[in-house]
Every structure is written in C-alpha cells, then in structure tokens.
Write an enzyme that holds these catalytic residues in place. Structure first.
Site, mmCIF file in Angstrom:
data_model
loop_
_atom_site.group_PDB
_atom_site.id
_atom_site.type_symbol
_atom_site.label_atom_id
_atom_site.label_comp_id
_atom_site.label_asym_id
_atom_site.label_seq_id
_atom_site.Cartn_x
_atom_site.Cartn_y
_atom_site.Cartn_z
ATOM 1 N N ARG A 8 -44.411 -2.613 -13.754
ATOM 2 C CA ARG A 8 -44.010 -4.015 -13.754
ATOM 3 C C ARG A 8 -42.629 -4.164 -13.136
ATOM 4 O O ARG A 8 -41.736 -3.352 -13.374
ATOM 5 C CB ARG A 8 -43.978 -4.567 -15.185
ATOM 6 C CG ARG A 8 -43.615 -6.051 -15.257
ATOM 7 C CD ARG A 8 -43.347 -6.496 -16.689
ATOM 8 N NE ARG A 8 -42.185 -5.830 -17.269
ATOM 9 C CZ ARG A 8 -40.919 -6.141 -16.987
ATOM 10 N NH1 ARG A 8 -40.643 -7.104 -16.123
ATOM 11 N NH2 ARG A 8 -39.924 -5.496 -17.558
ATOM 12 N N VAL A 9 -42.461 -5.216 -12.334
ATOM 13 C CA VAL A 9 -41.148 -5.664 -11.896
ATOM 14 C C VAL A 9 -41.068 -7.150 -12.217
ATOM 15 O O VAL A 9 -42.092 -7.807 -12.400
ATOM 16 C CB VAL A 9 -40.894 -5.407 -10.385
ATOM 17 C CG1 VAL A 9 -40.736 -3.916 -10.098
ATOM 18 C CG2 VAL A 9 -41.969 -6.018 -9.515
ATOM 19 N N SER A 10 -39.843 -7.663 -12.273
ATOM 20 C CA SER A 10 -39.666 -9.045 -12.730
ATOM 21 C C SER A 10 -39.886 -10.101 -11.656
ATOM 22 O O SER A 10 -40.299 -11.212 -11.954
ATOM 23 C CB SER A 10 -38.265 -9.221 -13.321
ATOM 24 O OG SER A 10 -38.122 -8.389 -14.446
ATOM 25 N N THR A 11 -39.582 -9.784 -10.392
ATOM 26 C CA THR A 11 -39.662 -10.807 -9.351
ATOM 27 C C THR A 11 -40.443 -10.313 -8.142
ATOM 28 O O THR A 11 -40.599 -9.116 -7.936
ATOM 29 C CB THR A 11 -38.254 -11.232 -8.878
ATOM 30 O OG1 THR A 11 -37.595 -10.085 -8.329
ATOM 31 C CG2 THR A 11 -37.428 -11.789 -10.026
ATOM 32 N N GLN A 14 -38.950 -7.647 -5.728
ATOM 33 C CA GLN A 14 -38.729 -6.274 -6.189
ATOM 34 C C GLN A 14 -39.937 -5.411 -5.832
ATOM 35 O O GLN A 14 -41.051 -5.911 -5.714
ATOM 36 C CB GLN A 14 -38.486 -6.257 -7.702
ATOM 37 C CG GLN A 14 -37.139 -6.853 -8.092
ATOM 38 C CD GLN A 14 -36.963 -6.860 -9.598
ATOM 39 O OE1 GLN A 14 -37.824 -7.313 -10.336
ATOM 40 N NE2 GLN A 14 -35.831 -6.367 -10.058
#
Length: 196
Positions: A8-11, A14
């Site tokens: 998972r990445v936030s944006t 990324q």
C-alpha cells in the site's frame, strides 16, 4: 496454506514497485496492492478482500507495519481478525510474526511507537508552520496537481479521464479540481509546455 502479500501507498504519485518486488521475493503466492491512505480501513478494498479470503494456516505479509495502518488500534484489530481466522501476520522490516506470543507483543509496541512518532512529526510541522506564518514566510503547501493545467486541458476539449492520464492523477481528482469554486482555487501558474 498461502502467503498473501499486501502492498500500500497513500497517494497516486507514490510507487508500489519496491514493496511488490520484496513481497514476491519473499515467496508470496498472491500479492494485492492499492493506492489509498492508511489513516483508516474505510475504502481499502484490496485489504478487505485479503481478510475475507484468509484460511487457517495462511499468512498475511507486509513490508512494514504502517502498510497495514496508521493507527495502533486499526493494526491490532486487523491482527485479531487474522488470528480469528487461524491466519498469521508477518512484517518483513523488522522481521516479526504473530505466530508466537512474543511477535504479537512486538507488533503492539511497534504500532504504538510509530503512532507516537507520527504525532511528534505533525506537532513539529505545526510549530514550524506557525513560526513561518509569524514571520510572514508561509504561503501554504503547493498543490500536487497543476489546477491551471487541468482547466486548460478541459477548455481544449479533453475529458477528465484523458486529463488524468496526461497529468498522472485520477479522474476523480480532475473532477474535484474542476468543481472548485473560484474563491477556493490555488494561485494558478500559466504554462507554456505540457507535462507537470
């Protein structure tokens, strides 16, 4: 028994590549990934899919604890749900698993330390912003997406999906920018060439 990786990445800007390669190298049979904030579990469809399909003996693998969530309570709830299904959680950095009692304790401590660290960072950031404002040097964060370019491409006849592709953002972000009232728009720069 399966090893299931979760990245998972936030944006959107990324990169997931490093996590995906690591999880595959660790022998994960399936790797699911998403680009969404870890502040809460809401909207994290890939993670929910993994949890719902876990079977006894399965192992959920993440590269770092904060990939599971930003709040200690959320992480512990996830670990508990996995354990209820007879599955375990493994964090690669540092290497710890909930298969043993000690692993559960370590994950709890790591989650608490990470959450405290994030609070300290936010507090220092808030203090820095207040000092900059007092000196008249703070102008606010720069928008990640050039709002002016979004509007320009729209007036050129491009649809939200195509604008998103050109600027490397989602269609929903384009819609949000186009719907912003003029009073809330950031100061826009005029662009002479394409790209970001």
């Amino acid at each position: 028994m399966a090893r299931i990786g979760y990245a998972r990445v936030s944006t959107n800007d990324q990169d997931l590549e490093g996590q995906l390669k690591r999880l595959e190298a660790e022998g994960c049979d399936v790797v699911r990934a998403e680009k969404i904030s870890g502040a809460s579990r809401e909207g994290r469809a890939e993670l929910e899919t993994i949890i719902s399909f876990l079977r006894p003996g399965d192992e959920l693998v993440v590269t770092r604890l904060d990939r599971l969530g930003r709040a200690t309570r959320d992480v512990l709830n996830l670990v508990h749900e996995c354990e209820q299904k007879g599955a375990s959680v493994t964090v690669l950095d540092p290497n710890v698993s909930t298969r043993g009692d000690m692993g559960r304790v370590v994950i709890t401590v790591l989650g608490m330390v990470a959450e405290m660290e994030r609070r300290f960072i936010k507090e220092r950031q808030r203090e820095g912003i207040e000092q900059a404002k007092a000196k008249g040097k703070y102008k606010g964060g720069r928008p990640r997406i050039d709002h002016g370019r979004v509007r320009q491409l729209r007036t050129e006849g491009l649809g939200p999906s195509e604008i998103g592709k050109q600027l490397g953002c989602s269609r929903m972000q384009v819609y949000r920018i186009l719907e912003l009232p003029a009073s809330e728009r950031p100061q826009e720069r005029t662009r002479t060439s394409g790209g970001l």
